[in-house]
Each structure stands twice: as C-alpha cells, then as structure tokens.
Design an enzyme around this catalytic site. Sequence first.
Site, PDB file in Angstrom:
ATOM      1  N   GLU A  39       0.826  -1.212   0.000  1.00 20.32           N
ATOM      2  CA  GLU A  39       0.000   0.000   0.000  1.00 20.32           C
ATOM      3  C   GLU A  39       0.863   1.268   0.000  1.00 20.32           C
ATOM      4  O   GLU A  39       1.749   1.429   0.848  1.00 20.32           O
ATOM      5  CB  GLU A  39      -0.923  -0.040   1.236  1.00 20.32           C
ATOM      6  CG  GLU A  39      -1.731   1.215   1.499  1.00 20.32           C
ATOM      7  CD  GLU A  39      -2.752   1.543   0.412  1.00 20.32           C
ATOM      8  OE1 GLU A  39      -3.387   0.612  -0.120  1.00 20.32           O
ATOM      9  OE2 GLU A  39      -2.905   2.735   0.092  1.00 20.32           O
ATOM     10  N   THR A  83      -5.972   1.779  -5.264  1.00 15.96           N
ATOM     11  CA  THR A  83      -5.545   0.384  -5.120  1.00 15.96           C
ATOM     12  C   THR A  83      -6.301  -0.520  -6.093  1.00 15.96           C
ATOM     13  O   THR A  83      -5.714  -1.405  -6.728  1.00 15.96           O
ATOM     14  CB  THR A  83      -5.773  -0.112  -3.677  1.00 15.96           C
ATOM     15  OG1 THR A  83      -5.038   0.727  -2.788  1.00 15.96           O
ATOM     16  CG2 THR A  83      -5.314  -1.552  -3.513  1.00 15.96           C
ATOM     17  N   HIS A 198      -1.264   3.413   4.871  1.00 12.72           N
ATOM     18  CA  HIS A 198      -2.306   4.124   4.127  1.00 12.72           C
ATOM     19  C   HIS A 198      -2.413   5.543   4.676  1.00 12.72           C
ATOM     20  O   HIS A 198      -2.305   5.744   5.886  1.00 12.72           O
ATOM     21  CB  HIS A 198      -3.635   3.383   4.294  1.00 12.72           C
ATOM     22  CG  HIS A 198      -4.710   3.834   3.348  1.00 12.72           C
ATOM     23  ND1 HIS A 198      -5.303   5.068   3.436  1.00 12.72           N
ATOM     24  CD2 HIS A 198      -5.262   3.216   2.281  1.00 12.72           C
ATOM     25  CE1 HIS A 198      -6.191   5.190   2.469  1.00 12.72           C
ATOM     26  NE2 HIS A 198      -6.192   4.085   1.749  1.00 12.72           N
ATOM     27  N   ASP A 257       1.482  -0.050  -4.973  1.00  9.95           N
ATOM     28  CA  ASP A 257       0.253   0.050  -5.769  1.00  9.95           C
ATOM     29  C   ASP A 257       0.009   1.428  -6.376  1.00  9.95           C
ATOM     30  O   ASP A 257      -0.474   1.539  -7.500  1.00  9.95           O
ATOM     31  CB  ASP A 257      -0.982  -0.449  -4.986  1.00  9.95           C
ATOM     32  CG  ASP A 257      -1.211   0.277  -3.677  1.00  9.95           C
ATOM     33  OD1 ASP A 257      -0.445   1.198  -3.329  1.00  9.95           O
ATOM     34  OD2 ASP A 257      -2.188  -0.101  -2.980  1.00  9.95           O
ATOM     35  N   HIS A 258       0.369   2.482  -5.633  1.00 10.22           N
ATOM     36  CA  HIS A 258       0.146   3.850  -6.137  1.00 10.22           C
ATOM     37  C   HIS A 258       0.883   4.801  -5.218  1.00 10.22           C
ATOM     38  O   HIS A 258       1.354   4.401  -4.152  1.00 10.22           O
ATOM     39  CB  HIS A 258      -1.349   4.177  -6.204  1.00 10.22           C
ATOM     40  CG  HIS A 258      -2.075   3.944  -4.913  1.00 10.22           C
ATOM     41  ND1 HIS A 258      -1.929   4.759  -3.814  1.00 10.22           N
ATOM     42  CD2 HIS A 258      -2.919   2.952  -4.520  1.00 10.22           C
ATOM     43  CE1 HIS A 258      -2.659   4.299  -2.827  1.00 10.22           C
ATOM     44  NE2 HIS A 258      -3.270   3.187  -3.209  1.00 10.22           N
TER      45      HIS A 258
HETATM   46  C1  GP9 Z   1      -8.737  -0.568   1.004  1.00 15.33           C
HETATM   47  C2  GP9 Z   1      -7.332  -0.551   0.540  1.00 15.33           C
HETATM   48  C3  GP9 Z   1      -6.871   0.849   0.291  1.00 15.33           C
HETATM   49  O1  GP9 Z   1      -9.307  -1.827   1.060  1.00 15.33           O
HETATM   50  O2  GP9 Z   1      -7.143  -1.381  -0.558  1.00 15.33           O
HETATM   51  O3  GP9 Z   1      -7.423   1.379  -0.844  1.00 15.33           O
HETATM   52  P1  GP9 Z   1      -6.952   2.801  -1.427  1.00 15.33           P
HETATM   53  O4  GP9 Z   1      -7.650   3.852  -0.606  1.00 15.33           O
HETATM   54  O5  GP9 Z   1      -5.455   2.878  -1.308  1.00 15.33           O
HETATM   55  O6  GP9 Z   1      -7.409   2.753  -2.833  1.00 15.33           O
END
Ligand code: GP9
Length: 418
Positions: A39, A83, A198, A257-258
Amino acid sequence: DGNELNDINEYIDQKVAPDKKSDMFGAAEGKNVIWINAESLQSFVINNEVNGEEVTPFLNSLIEDEDTFYFDNFYEQTGQGNTSDSEFLVENSLYPLSRGAVFFTHGGNEYHAMPEILSEEGYTSSVLHANNGSFWNRFQMYDSLGFDHFYDEKAYEISAENSVGWGLKDKPYFEQSIKYLQSMDEPYYAKFITLTNHFPFELDEEDRSIEPYNSNSNTLNNYFPAVRYMDEAIEDFFNQLDAAGLYEDSIVVIMGDHIGISANHNKAMAMYLGKEEITPYDQVQLQRVPLFIHIPGNGEGEVISEVAGQIDMKPTILSLLGIEANKDIYFGNDLFSEDRKGFIALRNGDFVSDNYISTAGVCYDRETGEPVEVPEDSTNEEETADACSGIGEMVQKELQYSDDIIYGDLLRFHDFEE
Ligand code: GP9
C-alpha cells in the site's frame, strides 16, 4: 457486435505482442505465486534515509539478493480507483478508466484475467485483505476476475489492540494469514493487500522504529515510520514463509500500488529530496513504485532499469510460469523480454518512453529532465517535429482501445481458445 476487436487485435499483434519468448519463459513453472500489494509504497524511499536511518532496510537487502529482480523504473498507472485500479492493471493488462473506479463501474464485465487463466492451468487463486470485502466493490469484481476465494476482514481476528488507522495492522495480518496459505491447494496464486501504510499514515508509538521526518507536511513526516513498519512486516512474513516451508516453492512479488504522497506535499517533498522545487518532470518520476520479483534458487537476480509499469505484470507473470496466452488481449509486455513497446502510458495521457517523458504538453529528456529543445534552424523533419508526438499518438490510441474494451464489454465477443 465486437467488430471493433479486429482493429484492437491488429494493433496488439503489430505493436505489443513480442516476436519470441523471453529467456525467462518458464523460469518459475509450477511455482506458487505470492503477491504482495504494498500500500502506497513509492520508490523514492528505497535505498534512502530519513534522519540518518535507512527507511526500508529489508527491501534494500532484497535488492542485493541473488534471487531477486528489482525494477527501478517501474511506474504506477492508476487513476481515481487507486488500489483497485492497480489490481485491475495487474490482473488484466488493461488500463483503468480516466474517471471513476472501473471496479465499481464495470465490475460485472466479462474479463480474461490472470486468476482465470491460471485456473485453466490447475492453479487456485485467492485474495487476502483484512478490510470489508465490499470496499471497491471487490466481491463482485473478484468474481468477474475469476478468483476462487476472498479472505476479507471476516477471516481475521481484529481487535482494538491489533488495529490502527484503516484496520488490522500488517504484522498480525501476515501472521494470521499463514494458516490460510497452508490450507491452499497448490499451485496457488495468493494476493496480499497491506493496509497500515495508508494515508494519513497513523502508527502506534510501539510500532514506530524510526522517527518521523520534520517538515511542514505531517503526511510526509509520518510516511517514513509507516513505510518502515511495512518493511518490517514484509520481512517477518518472509521469515514465516520460510519457517512454514512455503518459501522454496513460491515466487514472491512485491509491488507498490500507487503514490502515497500527493502533489499537495510538494514543498516538503522538495525539501526531503534536496531540490528547489518539484517540477512536472519530477512529478512523473515520483510515480515510480517498487517492483520486486523474487524467484528462489534463480541466482540471476539483478536490477533492471528499463521503463516498465503495472500494465506489464500479467504478461510477465504468465511468462515466468511458462503459460502461453497467445490469443489474449493485453497492452503490456513481459518485463524480461528484449522486444518491448518502449513506453509506459500514464492514465492521464502522460507517458514515459526510453528517451522522453511527456507531461503537461512538454516533452522532456528522460535522462536529464530538461525540456527537449529543437534547434530553430533545423531542417531535419524528425528533429523539428516534437520528439514526443509519435509516441503520444500511440499512447492515445492504446488508452482509447482499452476504454473501448471496457465500455463496450468487448471481451465477451472474443474467443480466447488457442
Ligand atoms: C482498502 C485498501 C486501500 O481496502 O485497498 O485502498 P486505497 O484507498 O489505497 O485505494
């Protein structure tokens, strides 16, 4: 009626599909695939320090590992679906949409995603993610993508003590996941999606191994200890895999992921990177996320610097597993192939090619970061045309084709059988 697919297939045959298999075709045949979606992990923290401390000691050591391939010019290509967009890119080698999240808007489409292809080869596939399964419409989309099982928050023991921010902390999450891995029929594809790193990067004091940075952005400041926590959680997970005897038969892929730090924090980011300002060129370069592919026993691991992106993951993994999908519809390349398109399209139409970075209408030299200057007296046609425009046209075409497939649900008309 799907006639549009003819043009798309022709484009893929001519511009995307390689002429021959890469040397790594089948290098991980029959192995399990353990995928870690890291993440908000960006490349700028890799092999970097904060307050004199390494941010990601474990991931840095993995780069040196002889069984690991590390890609240092790997770009995230997500849009508003964050994500979920990164998952969409990886599983399909199609682009997410320019607006909204394709997981929500087109969760019921027909796809020919990696889990489905793997299941035809005898694999089972699962996602393990300790959040509510409806988030990003995952229940529906995972079904459409062909995942066999989704271990969502109900599969985990979650309490106030083992949670922070968005939910279960990464360390107990991995620990509690081992038993599920042990119960899976082999070979399997198991996708882990971490959560602790996150926004806004909250962390309990006891989980903080390094101090925050000191700038006007609390987001950036807190990012470093949160990333370190994830680095430790991934290290623990590698050790648990080893102890459970799950390590030798599995390849482990770790992918950011980003981005985690948006342009709103550019002042603090410039200070951290020791730059005067973050230019549009730098902004694109900050879209690099780490990609590690660890293949136990391979011994040929190295750092690969060619331009790469999330769109490339499906063809790369299928090739490593020795799976041919000649009639597949995809826009990425096998990252071990020498025969590649040579550009990565970002979802907003910007792109990165071997030589150039195009963003906000300016064409930059990828190496120097300087705008490409065309000599005023030049008569050479190639020189006078904007160096980026040829690739720019291909980028637009490719994004449009991918959108056409999604909006028209075109894969329902395609015969994927060899
Ligand atoms: C939530 C997690 C985060 O289930 O995958 O999502 P994001 O906010 O990074 O898209």
